[in-house]
Scaffold this motif. Structure first.
Motif, PDB file in Angstrom:
ATOM      1  N   ASN A 139       0.852  -1.201   0.000  1.00 48.22           N
ATOM      2  CA  ASN A 139       0.000   0.000   0.000  1.00 48.22           C
ATOM      3  C   ASN A 139       0.885   1.247   0.000  1.00 48.22           C
ATOM      4  N   GLU A 140       0.278   2.417   0.204  1.00 44.27           N
ATOM      5  CA  GLU A 140       1.058   3.667   0.084  1.00 44.27           C
ATOM      6  C   GLU A 140       2.084   3.829   1.206  1.00 44.27           C
ATOM      7  N   HIS A 141       2.001   2.978   2.262  1.00 46.13           N
ATOM      8  CA  HIS A 141       2.979   3.073   3.360  1.00 46.13           C
ATOM      9  C   HIS A 141       4.151   2.099   3.180  1.00 46.13           C
ATOM     10  N   THR A 142       4.036   1.183   2.226  1.00 47.58           N
ATOM     11  CA  THR A 142       5.080   0.164   2.056  1.00 47.58           C
ATOM     12  C   THR A 142       6.367   0.812   1.559  1.00 47.58           C
ATOM     13  N   ARG A 143       7.479   0.503   2.233  1.00 48.88           N
ATOM     14  CA  ARG A 143       8.754   1.116   1.852  1.00 48.88           C
ATOM     15  C   ARG A 143       9.817   0.108   1.421  1.00 48.88           C
TER      16      ARG A 143
END
Ligand SMILES: *Cc1c(COP(=O)(O)O)cnc(C)c1O
Length: 410
Positions: A139-143
């Motif tokens: 998702n948009e938090h995955t780094r």
């Protein structure tokens, strides 16, 4: 240089006095001629050494050799494999970030992810090579995405190329723990991984005489300043951004540096990495195949066997062998203990990658703190025995194992 030649000659400068191994610089600090010279080193404006927690010539020699072997641009050697993993993750992540990781992991790494949750870093576990599940977990938090080349002790083989394509399509790096494979079996950076970590306590050292770990950067990942604000100041270093940040910050501040004498022991051990791996992988293959053929009641798990669900992936990406670890399922925990206690040649201990054959019952040891779900994901069963095969004569190992099979049959 080819693999075995590079183990002996790559990345290490010939010494002024002609020693055939880099000397052990057993010193905490390094003097410079003038105060101005020392200032330049502190400002990174001149090469040189000031303090062993930051850098040491023996450690540099080890790092340079690993960089060549893994085909990266720079390496950082740490006090242990866990220290190297910690440095990699914390160099990238901050509170609110997420990791997507294969659930088939070394127990210590699962524990580390648990520790990171106290700092607001969440890990989402996925089934290895399950592309749909992996896509859904991002998702948009995955780094970052994390996996082991050959999962320990599940022995599933990660399709590095496919996983790296997924990571890159989301603008995030793939970090791979290559401890069980080593660059002898695969250079994961060439398959698309961005950073590779090895616990060099294992095959790279080879004789279990020092704990250490090393991370190597491919230099290819483009760090987005907004997604990775911690790296924003370092993007100006181009391909060296990740290593520049770690060297100037976390690595020296965490202080988990590698002792010079341990770097020296690794430099001795690494010279025979190719020879040992050739023999250990050959022995593992022969022993695993012989057990499968001779004892149909025993379930053998080894990527080299056609019966392994991961045999095709292993065939596609590994060269020179299938690793030197296999697992056995012997029916019950009682049988597993009896079997282990009946073996006379292997050592019963929690380690892999030694010249000597090692056995362990993961369920009661390395996976003791795991939940039932974590054990299942890691392929740990009550009747499972893990075998890390050494360089002994194969006929001695077969005789010893045959005797132990007789004991549990009685
Ligand atoms: C042993 C191991 C580690 C941890 O390395 P240490 O040197 O013991 O800290 C990490 N990953 C894997 C796959 C390992 O086998």
């Amino acid at each position: 240089m080819r693999f075995n030649t590079s183990l002996l000659h790559a990345g290490v400068q010939r010494e002024i006095n002609g020693s055939t191994l880099p000397p052990v610089y057993q010193t905490s600090a390094f003097e410079q001629d003038t105060a101005a010279d020392l200032e330049k080193i502190f400002e990174n404006k001149a090469p040189g050494y000031c303090y062993t927690r930051v850098a040491n010539p023996t450690v540099t020699a080890f790092e340079n050799r690993i960089t060549k072997l893994e085909g990266g641009i720079a390496s950082v050697a740490c006090a242990s494999g866990m220290a190297a993993l910690t440095n990699v993750f914390l160099n990238i992540l901050r509170s609110g970030d997420e990791i997507v990781s294969s659930a088939s992991l070394y127990g210590g790494t699962i524990d580390l992810f648990e520790d990171l949750s106290a700092f607001g870093i969440t890990t989402r576990y996925v089934e290895n090579n399950n592309w749909k599940e992996i896509e859904a977990a991002i998702n948009e938090h995955t780094r970052l995405i994390f996996a082991e080349t050959i999962g320990n002790p599940c022995l599933d083989v990660t399709d590095i190329k496919k996983l790296s394509q997924i990571a890159h399509s989301h603008g995030i790096p793939l970090i791979v723990d290559n401890t069980t494979s080593t660059p002898y079996l695969i250079r994961v950076l060439e398959h698309g991984a961005d950073i590779v970590v090895n616990s060099s306590s294992k095959y790279i050292n080879g004789s279990s005489n020092a704990i250490s770990g090393v991370l190597t950067d491919s230099g290819k990942f483009k760090w987005d300043k907004e997604k990775y604000p911690g790296l924003a100041d370092y993007v100006k270093f181009g391909p060296m951004a990740f290593v520049a940040k770690i060297r100037n910050g976390l690595f020296r501040n965490i202080g988990a540096c590698l002792a010079p004498v341990n770097a020296y022991l690794n430099l001795i051990g690494i010279e025979t990495l190719g020879l040992r791996m050739e023999r250990e992988c050959g022995n593992a293959y022969e022993l695993a195949q012989w057990i499968e053929d001779t004892y149909p009641d025993i379930k053998v798990n080894y990527p080299g066997l056609k019966s392994s669900p991961w045999h095709d992936i292993a065939d596609g990406e590994l060269t020179n062998g299938y690793g030197a670890i296999f697992t056995l399922r012997v029916g019950s925990k009682e049988n597993a203990f009896k079997f282990i206690d009946s073996l006379t040649i292997p050592y019963t201990l929690s380690n892999i990658g030694d010249t000597k054959t090692l056995v362990i019952h993961p369920g009661s040891t390395i996976s003791l703190h795991s939940t039932e779900k974590q054990k299942e994901d890691a392929g740990v069963f009550e009747d499972l025995i893990r075998v890390s095969v050494g360089i002994e004569d194969i006929e001695d190992l077969k005789e010893d194992f045959a005797n132990a099979f007789n004991v549990i049959k009685e």
